[in-house]
Motif scaffolding. Structure first.
Motif, PDB file in Angstrom:
ATOM      1  N   THR A  47      39.195  54.370  -2.150  1.00 40.71           N
ATOM      2  CA  THR A  47      39.151  53.077  -1.478  1.00 40.71           C
ATOM      3  C   THR A  47      39.357  51.964  -2.495  1.00 40.71           C
ATOM      4  O   THR A  47      39.256  52.174  -3.706  1.00 40.71           O
ATOM      5  CB  THR A  47      37.801  52.870  -0.766  1.00 40.71           C
ATOM      6  OG1 THR A  47      36.765  52.760  -1.763  1.00 40.71           O
ATOM      7  CG2 THR A  47      37.488  54.038   0.156  1.00 40.71           C
ATOM      8  N   ASP A  48      39.611  50.756  -1.980  1.00 44.74           N
ATOM      9  CA  ASP A  48      39.818  49.623  -2.878  1.00 44.74           C
ATOM     10  C   ASP A  48      38.569  49.366  -3.725  1.00 44.74           C
ATOM     11  O   ASP A  48      38.672  49.080  -4.925  1.00 44.74           O
ATOM     12  CB  ASP A  48      40.170  48.379  -2.061  1.00 44.74           C
ATOM     13  CG  ASP A  48      40.400  47.166  -2.938  1.00 44.74           C
ATOM     14  OD1 ASP A  48      41.428  47.126  -3.641  1.00 44.74           O
ATOM     15  OD2 ASP A  48      39.543  46.263  -2.943  1.00 44.74           O
ATOM     16  N   LEU A  49      37.411  49.488  -3.117  1.00 40.98           N
ATOM     17  CA  LEU A  49      36.174  49.247  -3.855  1.00 40.98           C
ATOM     18  C   LEU A  49      35.972  50.290  -4.947  1.00 40.98           C
ATOM     19  O   LEU A  49      35.561  49.961  -6.065  1.00 40.98           O
ATOM     20  CB  LEU A  49      34.980  49.243  -2.895  1.00 40.98           C
ATOM     21  CG  LEU A  49      33.612  48.893  -3.520  1.00 40.98           C
ATOM     22  CD1 LEU A  49      33.657  47.530  -4.195  1.00 40.98           C
ATOM     23  CD2 LEU A  49      32.525  48.953  -2.459  1.00 40.98           C
ATOM     24  N   GLU A  50      36.276  51.542  -4.634  1.00 43.66           N
ATOM     25  CA  GLU A  50      36.145  52.591  -5.651  1.00 43.66           C
ATOM     26  C   GLU A  50      37.115  52.361  -6.809  1.00 43.66           C
ATOM     27  O   GLU A  50      36.767  52.580  -7.977  1.00 43.66           O
ATOM     28  CB  GLU A  50      36.396  53.961  -5.018  1.00 43.66           C
ATOM     29  CG  GLU A  50      35.268  54.418  -4.101  1.00 43.66           C
ATOM     30  CD  GLU A  50      35.557  55.757  -3.452  1.00 43.66           C
ATOM     31  OE1 GLU A  50      34.638  56.330  -2.838  1.00 43.66           O
ATOM     32  OE2 GLU A  50      36.710  56.249  -3.550  1.00 43.66           O
ATOM     33  N   ALA A  57      34.883  49.770 -14.958  1.00 37.99           N
ATOM     34  CA  ALA A  57      34.198  50.644 -15.915  1.00 37.99           C
ATOM     35  C   ALA A  57      34.822  50.540 -17.301  1.00 37.99           C
ATOM     36  O   ALA A  57      34.151  50.764 -18.314  1.00 37.99           O
ATOM     37  CB  ALA A  57      34.234  52.094 -15.417  1.00 37.99           C
ATOM     38  N   VAL A  58      36.127  50.219 -17.360  1.00 37.07           N
ATOM     39  CA  VAL A  58      36.810  50.087 -18.649  1.00 37.07           C
ATOM     40  C   VAL A  58      37.247  48.660 -18.939  1.00 37.07           C
ATOM     41  O   VAL A  58      37.557  48.318 -20.086  1.00 37.07           O
ATOM     42  CB  VAL A  58      38.038  51.012 -18.729  1.00 37.07           C
ATOM     43  CG1 VAL A  58      37.631  52.459 -18.589  1.00 37.07           C
ATOM     44  CG2 VAL A  58      39.077  50.642 -17.666  1.00 37.07           C
ATOM     45  N   GLY A  59      37.262  47.819 -17.917  1.00 39.90           N
ATOM     46  CA  GLY A  59      37.781  46.469 -18.071  1.00 39.90           C
ATOM     47  C   GLY A  59      37.161  45.651 -19.191  1.00 39.90           C
ATOM     48  O   GLY A  59      37.880  44.969 -19.934  1.00 39.90           O
ATOM     49  N   THR A 198      29.903  55.571 -13.815  1.00 39.51           N
ATOM     50  CA  THR A 198      29.964  55.453 -12.359  1.00 39.51           C
ATOM     51  C   THR A 198      29.007  56.444 -11.711  1.00 39.51           C
ATOM     52  O   THR A 198      28.362  57.258 -12.380  1.00 39.51           O
ATOM     53  CB  THR A 198      31.400  55.697 -11.844  1.00 39.51           C
ATOM     54  OG1 THR A 198      31.764  57.076 -12.066  1.00 39.51           O
ATOM     55  CG2 THR A 198      32.401  54.789 -12.549  1.00 39.51           C
ATOM     56  N   GLU A 199      28.953  56.374 -10.400  1.00 41.28           N
ATOM     57  CA  GLU A 199      28.096  57.299  -9.659  1.00 41.28           C
ATOM     58  C   GLU A 199      28.718  57.562  -8.299  1.00 41.28           C
ATOM     59  O   GLU A 199      29.778  57.014  -7.962  1.00 41.28           O
ATOM     60  CB  GLU A 199      26.685  56.710  -9.505  1.00 41.28           C
ATOM     61  CG  GLU A 199      26.656  55.333  -8.880  1.00 41.28           C
ATOM     62  CD  GLU A 199      25.279  54.683  -8.949  1.00 41.28           C
ATOM     63  OE1 GLU A 199      24.431  55.190  -9.698  1.00 41.28           O
ATOM     64  OE2 GLU A 199      25.072  53.668  -8.255  1.00 41.28           O
ATOM     65  N   GLY A 200      28.103  58.426  -7.538  1.00 39.93           N
ATOM     66  CA  GLY A 200      28.572  58.700  -6.187  1.00 39.93           C
ATOM     67  C   GLY A 200      29.864  59.483  -6.149  1.00 39.93           C
ATOM     68  O   GLY A 200      30.110  60.380  -6.964  1.00 39.93           O
ATOM     69  N   VAL A 372      28.512  51.011 -13.479  1.00 34.72           N
ATOM     70  CA  VAL A 372      29.226  50.067 -12.630  1.00 34.72           C
ATOM     71  C   VAL A 372      29.188  50.607 -11.206  1.00 34.72           C
ATOM     72  O   VAL A 372      29.581  51.753 -10.962  1.00 34.72           O
ATOM     73  CB  VAL A 372      30.692  49.900 -13.091  1.00 34.72           C
ATOM     74  CG1 VAL A 372      31.431  48.957 -12.156  1.00 34.72           C
ATOM     75  CG2 VAL A 372      30.743  49.394 -14.522  1.00 34.72           C
ATOM     76  N   ASP A 373      28.709  49.799 -10.275  1.00 30.99           N
ATOM     77  CA  ASP A 373      28.663  50.234  -8.884  1.00 30.99           C
ATOM     78  C   ASP A 373      29.127  49.088  -7.992  1.00 30.99           C
ATOM     79  O   ASP A 373      29.489  48.008  -8.459  1.00 30.99           O
ATOM     80  CB  ASP A 373      27.263  50.707  -8.493  1.00 30.99           C
ATOM     81  CG  ASP A 373      26.194  49.670  -8.792  1.00 30.99           C
ATOM     82  OD1 ASP A 373      26.530  48.470  -8.911  1.00 30.99           O
ATOM     83  OD2 ASP A 373      25.012  50.042  -8.908  1.00 30.99           O
ATOM     84  N   ALA A 374      29.114  49.331  -6.691  1.00 27.20           N
ATOM     85  CA  ALA A 374      29.603  48.326  -5.748  1.00 27.20           C
ATOM     86  C   ALA A 374      28.788  47.045  -5.835  1.00 27.20           C
ATOM     87  O   ALA A 374      29.333  45.941  -5.731  1.00 27.20           O
ATOM     88  CB  ALA A 374      29.570  48.894  -4.324  1.00 27.20           C
ATOM     89  N   ARG A 375      27.488  47.165  -6.034  1.00 26.23           N
ATOM     90  CA  ARG A 375      26.645  45.968  -6.103  1.00 26.23           C
ATOM     91  C   ARG A 375      26.999  45.122  -7.315  1.00 26.23           C
ATOM     92  O   ARG A 375      27.058  43.891  -7.221  1.00 26.23           O
ATOM     93  CB  ARG A 375      25.169  46.359  -6.150  1.00 26.23           C
ATOM     94  CG  ARG A 375      24.245  45.169  -6.344  1.00 26.23           C
ATOM     95  CD  ARG A 375      22.791  45.578  -6.404  1.00 26.23           C
ATOM     96  NE  ARG A 375      22.334  46.070  -5.114  1.00 26.23           N
ATOM     97  CZ  ARG A 375      21.070  46.465  -4.883  1.00 26.23           C
ATOM     98  NH1 ARG A 375      20.176  46.427  -5.856  1.00 26.23           N
ATOM     99  NH2 ARG A 375      20.712  46.890  -3.694  1.00 26.23           N
ATOM    100  N   SER A 376      27.234  45.771  -8.471  1.00 29.05           N
ATOM    101  CA  SER A 376      27.555  45.006  -9.675  1.00 29.05           C
ATOM    102  C   SER A 376      28.872  44.252  -9.520  1.00 29.05           C
ATOM    103  O   SER A 376      29.043  43.164 -10.073  1.00 29.05           O
ATOM    104  CB  SER A 376      27.623  45.939 -10.886  1.00 29.05           C
ATOM    105  OG  SER A 376      28.686  46.865 -10.756  1.00 29.05           O
TER     106      SER A 376
END
Length: 385
Positions: A47-50, A57-59, A198-200, A372-376
């Motif tokens: 997905t776009d969010l993923e 995570a690398v940016g 990452t997670e999930g 790094v997750d969706a909330r961050s």
């Protein structure tokens, strides 16, 4: 005379051979997980969010990691001028392909989320994939060609002439094998980084692909060693060579012989640590990835990179770039370096500035530690990619 009392010429040459290896390995480890994450982007993020999670995570760290590439290129230019000249002439199209791919990365990071368009973002996602895959592949292909010898020669005035034809001659079977090994190795490393950051679902997919990449790395490394032993001739110096004399590659005799790249291991058994670390690192990375030991997976993949790249350097020593058409023109540690004074001044600068770079890099990673997750990303106040 004063310099000789501080550190002699032949010792400086070996030190800079070691430092060049450290810088190249540093680039492969530090920027390698960025490239590997780019290779993994279309496959671990659906997905776009993923995809934004992977990119972020690398940016924050990829630009700093490329310092090692700049340091490596600068070291080649200043410490080994003939090596720089031949590499950037003979591998010109390959270098252009790498630079083009690397340019895609900053543009992709900056522009990918500028428009809320699925087609726009998908195009930049694939650009980031190309920006990871092409450098990994081409750099590995280049190493494979170096092991086979490069088509160049020196005339009596030490002018360098490259006698190759096109980029496609570099894409020979053994070169492609080394390129695929490089891709698998950095994919494994990128998976280790994504497991840590990452997670999930993203982490789960990275775990699956990383396990396969570790197995492929192990298999290709073993296959490459067997191929090198049975089917690729190596180079060796005939007679003696002045280790502290002026840089003149033509002042030696060289022969091409089967299994010559393995003679160092018989003469110096401690060098077997290189391939051993490559094998152990890949196996440990596989085990840690499957066991979900995040930091262990990343560190062991870094160990595999260290071992695999070290294997090339240790096998070839003292050669740094052999010539396939005129073995006598081959460049070695002893006859392709800058002057005694240049190497000494560069060493002083390195001793001062490299620890500063390492300290700053350590501080940056400490500050940016965490997943790094969706909330961050949602709470990024517009600063997230």
């Amino acid at each position: 005379m004063i310099l000789n009392t501080l550190i002699d010429y032949d010792t400086l040459r070996v030190i800079w051979w070691l430092l060049l290896g450290v810088l190249l390995i540093g680039f492969a480890i530090m920027d390698g997980f960025d490239l590997g994450s780019g290779i993994l982007l279309p496959f671990v993020a659906k997905t776009d969010l993923e995809r934004r999670v992977v990119i972020n995570a690398v940016g924050p760290v990829w630009e700093g990691n490329q310092v090692w590439l700049i340091l490596g290129g600068g070291a080649i230019f200043a410490a080994w001028p003939p090596l720089y000249a031949v590499s950037f002439s003979g591998f010109y199209l390959a270098m252009f392909a790498i630079l083009f791919a690397l340019i895609l990365r900053p543009v992709g990071f900056k522009y990918r989320s500028k428009r809320d368009s699925a087609a726009w973002r998908s195009a930049w996602d694939w650009a980031l994939f190309v920006g990871g895959l092409v450098p990994a592949l081409v750099m590995g292909v280049a190493v494979g060609n170096v092991l086979q010898g490069v088509a160049f020669h020196l005339n009596d005035d030490l002018r360098i002439f490259y006698d190759g034809t096109t980029l496609f001659e570099l894409l020979n079977p053994f070169g492609l094998l080394c390129g695929l090994l490089s891709v698998a190795m950095l994919t494994m490393h990128g998976a280790g980084w994504l497991l840590l950051k990452t997670e999930g679902a993203v982490a789960a997919r990275a775990r699956t692909i990383g396990s396969v990449a570790a197995l492929v790395t192990l298999a290709l490394f073993v296959l490459g060693g067997v191929w090198l032993f049975l089917g690729v001739n190596g180079y060796r110096i005939v007679g003696t060579i002045a280790t502290d004399g002026p840089s003149n590659p033509l002042a030696k005799a060289v022969e091409i012989a089967p299994r010559a790249w393995f003679t160092n291991y018989a003469a110096h058994p401690w060098m077997l640590a290189g391939p051993a670390l490559g094998l152990v690192g890949a196996l440990a990375s596989l085990a840690f990835i499957r066991a979900r030991v995040e930091i262990g997976a990343l560190l062991s993949s870094a160990l595999a990179i260290f071992g695999i790249i070290s294997t090339v350097g240790l096998s070839m020593f003292p050669f740094i770039l052999p010539s396939s058409i005129d073995p006598r023109s081959s460049l070695t540690v002893w006859d392709a370096s800058s002057s005694h004074l240049t190497l000494f001044v560069m060493l002083v600068a390195t001793v001062i500035f490299v620890p500063i770079i390492i300290a700053y890099t350590t501080w940056v990673y400490h500050v940016l530690w965490g997943k790094v997750d969706a909330r961050s990303i949602a709470d990024g106040n517009g600063h997230a990619y």
